[in-house]
Write a protein that holds these residues in place. Structure first.
Motif, PDB file in Angstrom:
ATOM      1  N   GLU A 131     -26.353 -20.681  12.800  1.00  0.00           N
ATOM      2  CA  GLU A 131     -27.515 -19.875  12.459  1.00  0.00           C
ATOM      3  C   GLU A 131     -27.602 -19.716  10.947  1.00  0.00           C
ATOM      4  O   GLU A 131     -26.597 -19.549  10.267  1.00  0.00           O
ATOM      5  CB  GLU A 131     -27.421 -18.501  13.130  1.00  0.00           C
ATOM      6  CG  GLU A 131     -28.645 -17.634  12.891  1.00  0.00           C
ATOM      7  CD  GLU A 131     -28.703 -16.454  13.833  1.00  0.00           C
ATOM      8  OE1 GLU A 131     -29.781 -16.210  14.393  1.00  0.00           O
ATOM      9  OE2 GLU A 131     -27.672 -15.783  14.001  1.00  0.00           O
ATOM     10  N   ARG A 137     -35.591 -14.259  14.392  1.00  0.00           N
ATOM     11  CA  ARG A 137     -35.231 -13.600  15.657  1.00  0.00           C
ATOM     12  C   ARG A 137     -35.524 -12.102  15.580  1.00  0.00           C
ATOM     13  O   ARG A 137     -36.040 -11.510  16.526  1.00  0.00           O
ATOM     14  CB  ARG A 137     -33.761 -13.847  15.978  1.00  0.00           C
ATOM     15  CG  ARG A 137     -33.349 -13.267  17.320  1.00  0.00           C
ATOM     16  CD  ARG A 137     -31.922 -13.607  17.680  1.00  0.00           C
ATOM     17  NE  ARG A 137     -31.781 -15.037  17.958  1.00  0.00           N
ATOM     18  CZ  ARG A 137     -31.215 -15.904  17.152  1.00  0.00           C
ATOM     19  NH1 ARG A 137     -30.713 -15.498  16.013  1.00  0.00           N
ATOM     20  NH2 ARG A 137     -31.138 -17.182  17.467  1.00  0.00           N
ATOM     21  N   GLN A 185     -39.267 -11.453  15.795  1.00  0.00           N
ATOM     22  CA  GLN A 185     -39.865 -11.690  17.110  1.00  0.00           C
ATOM     23  C   GLN A 185     -39.407 -10.705  18.170  1.00  0.00           C
ATOM     24  O   GLN A 185     -40.191 -10.349  19.065  1.00  0.00           O
ATOM     25  CB  GLN A 185     -39.537 -13.113  17.576  1.00  0.00           C
ATOM     26  CG  GLN A 185     -40.194 -14.215  16.755  1.00  0.00           C
ATOM     27  CD  GLN A 185     -39.758 -15.606  17.186  1.00  0.00           C
ATOM     28  OE1 GLN A 185     -38.719 -15.771  17.841  1.00  0.00           O
ATOM     29  NE2 GLN A 185     -40.524 -16.607  16.820  1.00  0.00           N
ATOM     30  N   THR A 186     -38.168 -10.259  18.113  1.00  0.00           N
ATOM     31  CA  THR A 186     -37.595  -9.540  19.244  1.00  0.00           C
ATOM     32  C   THR A 186     -37.210  -8.098  18.957  1.00  0.00           C
ATOM     33  O   THR A 186     -36.867  -7.379  19.893  1.00  0.00           O
ATOM     34  CB  THR A 186     -36.340 -10.273  19.754  1.00  0.00           C
ATOM     35  OG1 THR A 186     -35.330 -10.270  18.722  1.00  0.00           O
ATOM     36  CG2 THR A 186     -36.665 -11.714  20.118  1.00  0.00           C
ATOM     37  N   SER A 245     -28.653 -10.822  18.659  1.00  0.00           N
ATOM     38  CA  SER A 245     -27.710 -11.842  19.142  1.00  0.00           C
ATOM     39  C   SER A 245     -26.378 -11.638  18.434  1.00  0.00           C
ATOM     40  O   SER A 245     -26.295 -10.938  17.423  1.00  0.00           O
ATOM     41  CB  SER A 245     -28.244 -13.248  18.873  1.00  0.00           C
ATOM     42  OG  SER A 245     -28.335 -13.485  17.470  1.00  0.00           O
ATOM     43  N   THR A 281     -42.309 -19.411  12.182  1.00  0.00           N
ATOM     44  CA  THR A 281     -42.558 -18.597  13.374  1.00  0.00           C
ATOM     45  C   THR A 281     -44.033 -18.225  13.420  1.00  0.00           C
ATOM     46  O   THR A 281     -44.725 -18.245  12.391  1.00  0.00           O
ATOM     47  CB  THR A 281     -41.707 -17.322  13.354  1.00  0.00           C
ATOM     48  OG1 THR A 281     -41.967 -16.557  14.530  1.00  0.00           O
ATOM     49  CG2 THR A 281     -42.035 -16.459  12.146  1.00  0.00           C
TER      50      THR A 281
END
Length: 463
Positions: A28, A36, A39-40, A224, A438
């Motif tokens: 990563e 990430r 988006q989350t 994550s 993104t």
């Protein structure tokens, strides 16, 4: 002493692995982590839903332009017994009826002191302010993601440095014991090596504890587990060249400032809305009604009509005047708040810029410190071989090198985070500026989907 020499290589490898050079397997990058989080992140998604909720205030305000239509229906049972005299003749009527009716009424406001127009403009200002609030949170989430990413790299590198230090101290203790057994050093030298090893183990445990905490925060912010993170780099290429230019851009682009500016507009329009209550209101009403068996003598009846009404407020107890005065004070308060936000933004930019410049100097200084500490350690080691230095001198020089390595890792961390902080302070920490691959959330899409909706209970996404 060979163990001390290996320490330099081990620590260098640890620092480079975590912060300076390419890792063998990269799972990563910092850009992927930012994507990430963008988006989350649940807090960010909740704020997006809040903006969509605010969008609905515009069609609610626009409803003042539209007619209001209602349909009424009634039905029942009725018994009538009537006796009377008409033209000198007596009569009596009795019977049962089932009266029923259906009607429709439409009301249209023609003028209400421009309250509908001002409410619509105020609602649009609230939507714009909510979008700027979303930008504030987007920047906060991206900055938190970049910071925790670099925090993990820093803490992981610190753990590697401390592990290397413990390994070398352990070997140093073994060598000191061997030398003590042959009479080259005293028991004091052995005790000093043992104490330094114990201190090294304590530092390692502390570093591992910090890394565990950082890993948990990484999972919370980015969503994550951190695995094989690639080195992070500053974003200086997106920054203005000078502090003055940064402040100038911040006064225009910082979402806190623009949100406060929209707040001034909304409060000004609230004054106009409350002043509109002093104006006449003109409405037009049309109705039609069909009824059956409304009376014992009427079997069917149809009525239709239209009425224009003008209502002129004279005095309603003074509440409308109080609301006007109150809204004017709120407007003055919002204007002062705007100046406060501008001052705070300016101070934040100057502070972040100062930290960035200090970070650049600290990295160079820490690199020089590491180089000098390596030279000093090698010199002390050679002098110790010649009997001119004690074991304590070697251990102190080694600890100085470990501290220098940790300082370098921290300085590199602060350097990257400071560049992101400056970008956030001027209002440009966004996926579009960073070039993140993104889909960028566009709040105007939902706004245009609902703005002119006259009917319907489903949201644009089908709920």
């Amino acid at each position: 002493m060979n163990g001390v020499k290996r320490l330099s290589g081990l620590m260098t490898a640890g620092v480079v692995l975590a912060c300076l050079g390419p890792a063998p397997v990269l799972a990563e990058t910092i850009e992927a982590a930012l994507i990430r989080a963008y988006q989350t992140n649940p807090q960010l998604n909740a704020q997006r839903a809040s903006v969509r909720s605010t969008d609905e205030s515009v069609p609610q305000a626009l409803s003042g332009y539209r007619p209001k239509v209602s349909v009424t229906a009634s039905g029942g049972y009725q018994y009538t017994d009537v006796a009377g005299v008409q033209l000198g003749n007596r009569y009596q009527l009795n019977g049962t009826q089932v009266p029923r009716s259906v009607g429709i009424t439409a009301t249209q406001t023609l003028f209400n002191g421009n309250q509908t127009a001002n409410r619509t403009r105020a609602a649009e200002g609230q939507v714009s302010s909510a979008r700027e609030g979303l930008r504030v949170l987007e920047q906060s989430v991206l900055l938190s993601a970049a910071t925790i990413y670099m925090d993990y790299l820093r803490d992981a590198a610190t753990v590697e440095v401390q592990k290397s230090n413990v390994r070398v101290l352990d070997q140093t203790l073994k060598q000191t014991n061997d030398r003590f057994n042959v009479g080259e050093v005293t028991r004091t030298d052995v005790a000093q090596s043992q104490a330094q090893l114990a201190a090294g183990n304590t530092q390692l445990l502390t570093a591992e504890s910090n890394l565990t905490t950082t890993r948990a925060n990484y999972r919370r912010i980015i969503g994550s587990e951190p695995t094989g993170l690639a080195p992070g780099s500053p974003v200086d290429r997106f920054l203005p060249a000078t502090l003055a230019k940064a402040v100038e851009l911040g006064m225009v682009e910082n979402p806190n400032v623009t949100s406060a500016m929209y707040g001034v507009d909304v409060n000004y329009l609230n004054v106009k809305i409350n002043e509109g209550a002093l104006f006449p209101t003109v409405t037009l009403q049309a109705n039609a009604q069909q009824s059956w068996e409304s009376s014992i003598t009427t079997s069917k009846q149809f009525v239709a009509g239209a009425t224009a009404q003008v209502s002129i407020p004279i005095y309603q107890g003074g509440s409308e005047y109080s609301l006007i005065r109150q809204s004017k004070e709120s407007l003055a308060q919002q204007r002062l708040y705007l100046e406060q936000v501008r001052d705070q933004t300016r101070a934040t930019i100057v502070q972040a810029w100062g930290q960035l410049e200090a970070g650049r100097a600290q990295v160079a200084s820490a690199q020089s410190q590491v180089k000098a500490s390596e030279i000093a350690l090698n010199g002390v080691r050679e002098e110790a071989r010649a009997g001119q230095r004690t074991t304590l001198d070697v251990l102190n020089a080694q600890q100085a090198l470990v501290n220098a390595r940790v300082s370098l890792v921290t300085a590199q961390h602060d350097r990257v985070v400071a560049s992101y902080s400056v970008l956030s302070a001027i209002g440009r920490l966004a996926p579009q500026v960073l070039g993140l691959k993104t889909d960028v959330y566009d709040p105007s899409v939902h706004y245009h989907q609902v703005r002119d909706s006259w009917v319907g209970v489903r949201t644009p996404d089908g709920r």
